[in-house]
Scaffold this active site. Structure first.
Site, PDB file in Angstrom:
ATOM      1  N   ASP A 175       2.872   8.358  -0.368  1.00 26.09           N
ATOM      2  CA  ASP A 175       4.233   7.962  -1.372  1.00 26.09           C
ATOM      3  C   ASP A 175       5.237   8.677  -0.820  1.00 26.09           C
ATOM      4  O   ASP A 175       5.214  10.045  -0.899  1.00 26.09           O
ATOM      5  CB  ASP A 175       3.500   8.219  -2.567  1.00 26.09           C
ATOM      6  N   ASN A 230       0.459   5.569  -5.176  1.00 25.37           N
ATOM      7  CA  ASN A 230       1.748   5.635  -5.662  1.00 25.37           C
ATOM      8  C   ASN A 230       2.065   6.279  -6.825  1.00 25.37           C
ATOM      9  O   ASN A 230       1.311   6.454  -7.500  1.00 25.37           O
ATOM     10  CB  ASN A 230       2.581   4.178  -5.770  1.00 25.37           C
ATOM     11  N   CYS A 231       3.347   6.930  -6.949  1.00 28.29           N
ATOM     12  CA  CYS A 231       3.463   7.797  -8.124  1.00 28.29           C
ATOM     13  C   CYS A 231       3.367   6.940  -9.435  1.00 28.29           C
ATOM     14  O   CYS A 231       3.370   5.618  -9.625  1.00 28.29           O
ATOM     15  CB  CYS A 231       5.129   7.673  -8.033  1.00 28.29           C
ATOM     16  N   PRO A 232       2.663   7.491 -10.455  1.00 23.02           N
ATOM     17  CA  PRO A 232       2.515   9.071 -10.631  1.00 23.02           C
ATOM     18  C   PRO A 232       1.062   9.364 -10.157  1.00 23.02           C
ATOM     19  O   PRO A 232       0.534  10.624 -10.516  1.00 23.02           O
ATOM     20  CB  PRO A 232       2.509   9.146 -12.019  1.00 23.02           C
ATOM     21  N   ASP A 271       8.105  14.668  -6.086  1.00 21.04           N
ATOM     22  CA  ASP A 271       7.065  14.671  -7.165  1.00 21.04           C
ATOM     23  C   ASP A 271       6.255  16.270  -6.974  1.00 21.04           C
ATOM     24  O   ASP A 271       6.034  16.862  -8.027  1.00 21.04           O
ATOM     25  CB  ASP A 271       6.232  13.674  -7.344  1.00 21.04           C
TER      26      ASP A 271
END
Length: 77
Positions: A41, A14-16, A47
Protein backbone atom coordinates in the site's frame (compact mmCIF):
# COMPACT_ATOMS: atom_id res chain seq x y z
CA UNK A 1 14.58 -10.95 22.30
CA UNK A 2 16.42 -13.70 20.47
CA UNK A 3 16.61 -14.68 16.83
CA UNK A 4 15.34 -12.84 13.82
CA UNK A 5 12.20 -10.69 13.96
CA UNK A 6 9.04 -12.26 12.56
CA UNK A 7 7.81 -11.03 9.18
CA UNK A 8 4.15 -10.07 8.86
CA UNK A 9 3.07 -10.14 5.20
CA UNK A 10 0.53 -7.37 4.63
CA UNK A 11 1.08 -7.17 0.87
CA UNK A 12 -2.04 -6.66 -1.21
CA UNK A 13 -3.94 -4.96 1.62
CA UNK A 14 -4.97 -1.32 1.38
CA UNK A 15 -5.47 1.34 4.03
CA UNK A 16 -6.54 0.94 6.79
CA UNK A 17 -6.02 -2.86 6.87
CA UNK A 18 -2.20 -2.90 7.23
CA UNK A 19 -2.38 -0.69 10.34
CA UNK A 20 -5.35 -2.55 11.83
CA UNK A 21 -3.68 -5.93 11.35
CA UNK A 22 -0.32 -4.63 12.61
CA UNK A 23 -2.00 -3.24 15.73
CA UNK A 24 -3.59 -6.62 16.49
CA UNK A 25 -0.38 -8.57 15.86
CA UNK A 26 1.75 -6.21 17.98
CA UNK A 27 -0.80 -6.33 20.82
CA UNK A 28 -0.05 -10.05 21.18
CA UNK A 29 3.71 -9.52 21.42
CA UNK A 30 5.91 -8.75 24.41
CA UNK A 31 7.28 -5.19 24.74
CA UNK A 32 10.66 -4.85 23.07
CA UNK A 33 10.02 -7.56 20.47
CA UNK A 34 10.59 -6.70 16.81
CA UNK A 35 8.31 -7.29 13.83
CA UNK A 36 8.84 -6.66 10.12
CA UNK A 37 5.73 -5.36 8.35
CA UNK A 38 5.76 -5.88 4.57
CA UNK A 39 3.30 -3.77 2.58
CA UNK A 40 2.39 -2.83 -0.96
CA UNK A 41 0.00 0.00 0.00
CA UNK A 42 1.63 3.31 -1.07
CA UNK A 43 0.00 5.06 1.90
CA UNK A 44 1.81 2.76 4.34
CA UNK A 45 4.84 5.07 4.27
CA UNK A 46 2.61 7.64 5.99
CA UNK A 47 0.30 5.33 7.94
CA UNK A 48 2.83 2.99 9.59
CA UNK A 49 5.08 5.74 11.05
CA UNK A 50 1.99 7.64 12.28
CA UNK A 51 0.59 4.44 13.84
CA UNK A 52 3.91 3.82 15.63
CA UNK A 53 4.01 7.35 17.01
CA UNK A 54 0.38 7.25 18.18
CA UNK A 55 0.66 3.75 19.69
CA UNK A 56 4.00 4.10 21.47
CA UNK A 57 5.88 1.68 19.20
CA UNK A 58 9.30 2.49 17.75
CA UNK A 59 9.87 2.49 13.99
CA UNK A 60 13.41 1.08 13.81
CA UNK A 61 13.91 0.91 10.07
CA UNK A 62 12.13 1.49 6.76
CA UNK A 63 13.20 -0.19 3.51
CA UNK A 64 11.93 0.25 -0.03
CA UNK A 65 11.28 -3.01 -1.86
CA UNK A 66 10.03 -3.77 -5.36
CA UNK A 67 6.33 -2.91 -5.26
CA UNK A 68 6.27 -1.84 -1.62
CA UNK A 69 8.03 -1.26 1.68
CA UNK A 70 9.21 -3.05 4.82
CA UNK A 71 8.99 -1.51 8.28
CA UNK A 72 10.83 -2.85 11.32
CA UNK A 73 8.72 -2.04 14.39
CA UNK A 74 9.70 -2.49 18.03
CA UNK A 75 6.72 -3.24 20.29
CA UNK A 76 6.25 -0.45 22.83
CA UNK A 77 5.56 -0.91 26.53
Amino acid sequence: MTGEPDVYDLKGLNCPLPVLKARKRLAGMAPGNLLWLETTDPLAVIDIPAFCTESGHRLVETQSQPGGHRFLVERGA
